[in-house]
Design a protein around this motif. Sequence first.
Motif, PDB file in Angstrom:
ATOM      1  N   UNK A  28       0.774  -1.247   0.000  1.00 36.90           N
ATOM      2  CA  UNK A  28       0.000   0.000   0.000  1.00 36.90           C
ATOM      3  C   UNK A  28       0.810   1.306   0.000  1.00 36.90           C
ATOM      4  N   UNK A  29       2.140   1.248   0.152  1.00 42.49           N
ATOM      5  CA  UNK A  29       2.913   2.486   0.332  1.00 42.49           C
ATOM      6  C   UNK A  29       3.878   2.716  -0.831  1.00 42.49           C
ATOM      7  N   UNK A  30       3.923   3.962  -1.336  1.00 43.30           N
ATOM      8  CA  UNK A  30       4.781   4.272  -2.486  1.00 43.30           C
ATOM      9  C   UNK A  30       5.495   5.603  -2.315  1.00 43.30           C
ATOM     10  N   UNK A  31       6.713   5.636  -2.844  1.00 44.36           N
ATOM     11  CA  UNK A  31       7.515   6.865  -2.819  1.00 44.36           C
ATOM     12  C   UNK A  31       7.233   7.694  -4.075  1.00 44.36           C
ATOM     13  N   UNK A  32       7.667   8.951  -4.017  1.00 39.40           N
ATOM     14  CA  UNK A  32       7.417   9.891  -5.112  1.00 39.40           C
ATOM     15  C   UNK A  32       7.929   9.396  -6.456  1.00 39.40           C
ATOM     16  N   UNK A  33       9.103   8.741  -6.457  1.00 41.91           N
ATOM     17  CA  UNK A  33       9.674   8.316  -7.752  1.00 41.91           C
ATOM     18  C   UNK A  33       8.945   7.119  -8.358  1.00 41.91           C
ATOM     19  N   UNK A  34       7.968   6.575  -7.635  1.00 45.97           N
ATOM     20  CA  UNK A  34       7.199   5.445  -8.185  1.00 45.97           C
ATOM     21  C   UNK A  34       5.922   5.926  -8.871  1.00 45.97           C
ATOM     22  N   UNK A  35       5.702   7.235  -8.776  1.00 45.83           N
ATOM     23  CA  UNK A  35       4.517   7.812  -9.424  1.00 45.83           C
ATOM     24  C   UNK A  35       4.955   8.418 -10.748  1.00 45.83           C
ATOM     25  N   UNK A  36       4.311   7.965 -11.832  1.00 52.57           N
ATOM     26  CA  UNK A  36       4.774   8.374 -13.155  1.00 52.57           C
ATOM     27  C   UNK A  36       4.137   9.649 -13.628  1.00 52.57           C
ATOM     28  N   UNK A  37       2.856   9.776 -13.388  1.00 51.60           N
ATOM     29  CA  UNK A  37       2.157  10.934 -13.930  1.00 51.60           C
ATOM     30  C   UNK A  37       0.860  11.156 -13.184  1.00 51.60           C
ATOM     31  N   UNK A  38       0.330  12.358 -13.335  1.00 55.84           N
ATOM     32  CA  UNK A  38      -0.976  12.623 -12.743  1.00 55.84           C
ATOM     33  C   UNK A  38      -0.997  13.953 -12.036  1.00 55.84           C
ATOM     34  N   UNK A  39      -2.162  14.346 -11.597  1.00 56.18           N
ATOM     35  CA  UNK A  39      -2.289  15.636 -10.919  1.00 56.18           C
ATOM     36  C   UNK A  39      -1.722  15.514  -9.513  1.00 56.18           C
ATOM     37  N   UNK A  40      -0.488  15.925  -9.362  1.00 52.74           N
ATOM     38  CA  UNK A  40       0.186  15.688  -8.089  1.00 52.74           C
ATOM     39  C   UNK A  40      -0.092  16.771  -7.053  1.00 52.74           C
TER      40      UNK A  40
END
Length: 399
Positions: A28-40
Amino acid sequence: MSSEPVESTTAAIRLSAKASGFARRGQPWFYGNEIEAGPLAPSRLVRVHDEGGRDLGLGFTSTSKLALRLAGPWPGDALPDREAFFHVRLQAAIERRASWLGPEDGARLVHGEADGIPGLVVDRYGKVLVLQSTSVVVEEALSAIVPFLAERLHADSVVARNDLAARKHEGLPEEVRLLHGRRIEEVTIVEHGVRHTVRPFSGHKTGFYLDQRPARALVRELAKGRRVLDLFCYQGGFSLNALAGGAVSAVAVDQSGAALQQAAAGAQANGLRGLFTHEANVFDFVREQREKNEQYDLIVLDPPAFAKSRRELEGAERGYRDLNRQALRLLAPHGFLVTCTCSHHMVLPRFEELVRQSAAGLPFRLALRQRLGAGPDHPVWITHPESEYLKVLLLQRMD
Ligand code: SAH
């Protein structure tokens, strides 16, 4: 921290291919560099997609290192209204427990990620609710969460026990405050027929160690006719159960004089005799008892989390090994040891290995009789090992 909401009904954040795999397997937990795109937009309820645009449910974003915490599946592909989201999740958490719990007054109602609400814990003590929040998304939704809970559970008081160091990662202040109703300093709960005084504003955690309910029941079952030693006793939850279960005596040891006074008051309030409180450092106490050749038929060893981080694990392991070795040497023939760790870094196999090492060289064999954890009101989400923090072993001296 508080940016303007830029939610659209379809906008979603997209995880990298690797992170998507982890998410599909339940991490369930993710770091910033694991998010590729989207309204951050920071600290919002968001829809989450995998690398191919397929739905992974909802999540909470954050400006902390932990940029995304998943909040479980949600029907459709739109982003729900924040209020509706919390109401549905809270309702489900309450209903989930309705079938498990007896008529106890004390229970955990919401256990964070495991209940699909990252960063929220809610404990109920009769008419008092105590919550802890470690997420800005939760914090900003308190105006929806608190009235809903207060109404559904007929609460006279809702308290935020947010004196938690983890809040600083989210830029949230450490604070204890009344969120609803009147200030109640002490509330009595009844568990297995034993009365416990809970202090929502000043007690440990949210006021009481609700998670040890299964172990308290076990101690009560085993206690009849036994001399009990309750190490790190706090306000004597185990001792009271031991005496209620027919123990001939309970020696309760803690370094806090105030906690011991509360334990003594608890015994009196329950009409229980045979409690002997001892203000001491447990490490010294067990050594002295050994020198005096004292023995006990049932020992509870429930230290605070020695390993608050992975870095502290080595020192913590030494502490657990020492304490368990000393405690085992105080066991009378056929005696029981209930040994606990509430550090989530100390995983069960490792804890068992430490106990095994502690048992080396003993002049008797030792049986592992039972493994316990927190009760069903603290669900363990199997793919999120952090939700399983309490491990309890029942050992017995074989003679
Ligand atoms: N067994 C308790 C919870 C234990 S909490 C229960 O079921 O309610 C941990 C307790 O350990 C606290 O009360 C704290 O005061 C005490 N403590 C911490 N370090 C200690 C030490 N070295 N010696 C004695 N008590 C200690």
